[in-house]
Design an enzyme around this catalytic site. Structure first.
Site, PDB file in Angstrom:
ATOM      1  N   THR B 103       0.820  -1.206   0.000  1.00  0.00           N
ATOM      2  CA  THR B 103       0.000   0.000   0.000  1.00  0.00           C
ATOM      3  C   THR B 103       0.856   1.258   0.000  1.00  0.00           C
ATOM      4  OG1 THR B 103      -1.675  -1.197   1.218  1.00  0.00           O
ATOM      5  CG2 THR B 103      -1.821   1.188   1.277  1.00  0.00           C
ATOM      6  N   THR B 179       1.840  -4.475   4.398  1.00  0.00           N
ATOM      7  CA  THR B 179       1.751  -4.815   5.824  1.00  0.00           C
ATOM      8  C   THR B 179       1.238  -6.236   6.075  1.00  0.00           C
ATOM      9  OG1 THR B 179      -0.484  -3.893   5.959  1.00  0.00           O
ATOM     10  CG2 THR B 179       1.350  -2.412   6.498  1.00  0.00           C
ATOM     11  N   ASP B 180       0.574  -6.856   5.092  1.00  0.00           N
ATOM     12  CA  ASP B 180      -0.047  -8.165   5.339  1.00  0.00           C
ATOM     13  C   ASP B 180       0.951  -9.202   5.837  1.00  0.00           C
ATOM     14  OD1 ASP B 180      -2.517  -7.198   4.434  1.00  0.00           O
ATOM     15  OD2 ASP B 180      -2.994  -9.118   3.474  1.00  0.00           O
ATOM     16  N   LYS B 258       1.137  -8.073  13.376  1.00  0.00           N
ATOM     17  CA  LYS B 258       0.016  -7.242  12.929  1.00  0.00           C
ATOM     18  C   LYS B 258      -1.217  -7.730  13.668  1.00  0.00           C
ATOM     19  CE  LYS B 258      -2.331  -5.456   8.826  1.00  0.00           C
ATOM     20  NZ  LYS B 258      -2.445  -5.449   7.357  1.00  0.00           N
TER      21      LYS B 258
END
Lengths: 425, 425
Positions: B103, B179-180, B258
């Site tokens: 992103t 970030t996943d 996360k």
């Protein structure tokens, strides 16, 4: 023969100085005087306490510094607990205490030092005398298992037993349960007993009752007060809300997770405050809507374990899932990444699963937050392949719900319908 | 033809009233005046902002209430960004910005509205002009993938690229990453580049830069300040520390997870405060010991994906694991319950794995806390069968470490040796 199993340092020295060993009966004076039997300690115990079994059957840890006097009585254990049922007070509500095992219902064998989940519900009740001022408690042992050994067969047995008390005189039912898989059992009971007209409160402890810091009594007392005062229908988990002995949280059975291996406040409601907080004086409610989506009680006590939970990660080999599909699984619950993604390498195997009409649902390994597959291309691709986003349902709860739904058919319809507060809008 | 993709309500009305549509070039006055191109919005956007691309290439969301004047210039987009490299200041350290996609490196195609991970590292740099006052930044694109599509091959490619800069003039390297699966990449780099002499800081964003609330710029600036000021060797993840734009947390790459699908502060160091907090004015350190267990830099860039992660739950069918064992897996990492347990139904399959000399390690699905298999009978049984407890290593980190170790042989020795702060004593 002297025996000091588990004692070391100051505690060992204390016993030796007083010519007392494990298994001996003593009179012991702290603020008051008790007859008690010296218990062995666990491995890795501290050396600041001794542990004794009181005549009530309750094991307590006593700080050496608070022991004013200790006196040898005999080298045989104190007489067996006199199991007089507590006095019944007809003005109080009735509660059933159903024991399934776990640390809360464990005791140390005082000669071998091993822990066994063998404390009867009656003994558990007797070990917390405060309960008798809250409710008249009947106690029953359903089985005695540590919860890592609980299976879907145990879920069924527990649900059937609870169902048999749906129309009983009890204000509610406390289920003593190990903490390891308590959240899975709570979810199963929530779905299978949707609409149950009384509170069902699962209670465990993170410290067995022979430890000075056991949380068993406070959790039990809070569960009883919650049932006696509020009678809110639903399935709840009552466990310490903090490291202090002040508050107990009463979590929704479908929104709760054990988020720490050992802390007494390990259980948390994910993404929200606990539904209720039982303080020393009050019960604070955070509950916005009824627990069950509908009021009519229609138990559906079914389960089918042909469901797999797949945590996606880089390097996940799709072949592993292929085997499961070939074996005839009925539902796949993904713990995807982020907002609910799996890598492109999974698309083919997911297509294959969908061709075989296997339900494929998406949750997130982030635990908190909600799946949103409309934001990125990856998510939209996965929606097109036929993966069903499961909002903010916890992965473990989605798994249990899918096992429950697979026992009934029409998995997709059931998975996307709210049954017991398992997801939020 | 007028086009208003993604606009609705007040924002749509605003555009129509000013005879402006998506793709048009305008002059727009807020506190200052800019030439900009009107960008489309995402589905489900609010109606209080319009989004414009500035000449710098940076997309910003502008609140309608803060727009003093807007004036149509032409119906063609503003001239392409003039890609003049920022001025180099020889007194500042040099930092490499390596982009892998995600992103943070995404932009909206201003005519189609789709998001693609196609912003070049140079553009990313140019979009955050504050960076040029912190360091002289060189930018390089390694690949452009959303991180759910990152594979161990990408890990290898990234590690090799970073390795090639070990002795370079750069003070440190920022890796822009989705970030996943950022935590998996961070763990792999920690192990494979153990002893790397400079900081490697992974930076992502939870909101793409066309959104008013994008966290990309603040995270990048904090990463650059951390490298320029401290130069602490190790692998870190720099992401928002709270919902405000005040602080950025710099997490250890092997202790971070996360924990929320969408919040900007989704990343957390498990069981401890973040290693560093980059505030507006200072950098606060909580780091107790060096990141890498040893100082000598000896890269070992290997991976073998014959490793499975198994989350145990009631109803888990051991046959699924049997197939994996038959296929020749080299290590099994359990996400057990509580202190590190699996049910008795698993004992036989674990014995079989051990007979085939497969490494079997135990972590906990509780995420926080540590495995302790000496407390209960179940744990002791599992130790006897040959399961190796992995302390407080996160399940995902244990998985990546096992894949890395499997590429080298002697998995057990590696798994129990601390390499990069992946467990605590």
């Amino acid at each position: 023969m002297s025996e000091y199993r588990g004692y070391h340092g100051r505690a060992l020295q204390f016993l030796k100085e007083n010519n007392i060993s494990v298994g001996d009966t003593v009179t012991i004076t702290t603020d008051s005087e008790h007859i008690a039997t010296i218990m062995p300690r666990y491995e890795h115990s501290d050396d600041l306490h001794i542990v004794v079994k009181l005549k009530s059957g309750y094991n307590v840890g006593l700080e050496l510094d608070k022991i004013k006097k200790i006196k040898f009585v005999s080298s045989t254990p104190a007489a067996m607990v006199e199991q007089s049922s507590p006095q019944q007070d007809p003005s109080l509500p009735k509660i059933l205490l159903l024991s399934t095992g776990g640390t809360i219902a464990s005791r140390v064998d005082y000669r071998t030092g091993s822990v066994t989940p063998a404390l009867s519900a009656q003994e558990l009740n007797a070990s917390v005398p405060e309960l008798s001022s809250i409710a008249n408690i009947d106690a029953e042992v359903l089985f005695s298992e540590y919860s890592e050994n609980i299976t879907p067969e145990h879920w069924i047995k527990t649900a059937c037993k609870l169902d048999s008390y749906a129309d009983s005189e009890y204000a509610g039912i406390i289920v003593a349960h190990g903490t390891d898989t308590m959240q899975y059992t709570a979810a199963f009971l929530s779905f299978s007993l949707a609409g149950f007209p009384k509170p069902i409160v699962l209670v465990g402890s993170q410290r067995s009752s022979d430890r000075p810091s056991s949380d068993a009594a406070l959790n039990l007392i809070a569960a009883a007060r919650f049932i006696a005062q509020l009678r809110t229908p639903g399935v709840f988990v009552a466990m310490h809300n903090s490291l202090s002995d002040d508050d107990v949280a009463c979590h929704l059975g479908t929104r709760v997770r054990k988020n720490h291996t050992s802390r007494r406040d390990a259980f948390e409601t994910v993404g929200a405050p606990p539904a209720f907080i039982v303080t020393q004086s009050d019960i604070i409610s955070n509950l916005k809507s009824p627990y069950f989506a509908k009021n009519k009680y229609t138990p559906k006590i079914t389960v089918d374990t042909s469901v797999v939970l797949v945590k996606y990660h880089p390097g996940y080999e799709p072949q592993n899932l292929d085997y499961t599909i070939e074996r005839g699984c009925k539902a796949i619950i993904f713990e995807g990444t982020g907002l609910g993604h799996v890598g492109k390498s999974m698309y083919e195997i997911v297509r294959k699963a969908r061709q075989k009409e296997i339900f494929v649902g998406m949750t997130s390994q982030c635990i908190d937050g909600r799946v949103n597959m409309a934001v990125y291309e990856s998510g939209r691709d996965l929606l097109n392949i036929g993966i069903v986003p499961l909002a903010d349902m916890l992965p473990e709860v989605a798994l249990v719900k899918a096992m429950w739904a697979a026992g009934q058919g029409s998995i997709k319809e059931i998975m996307t319908r709210k049954i017991a507060s398992e997801f939020t809008e």
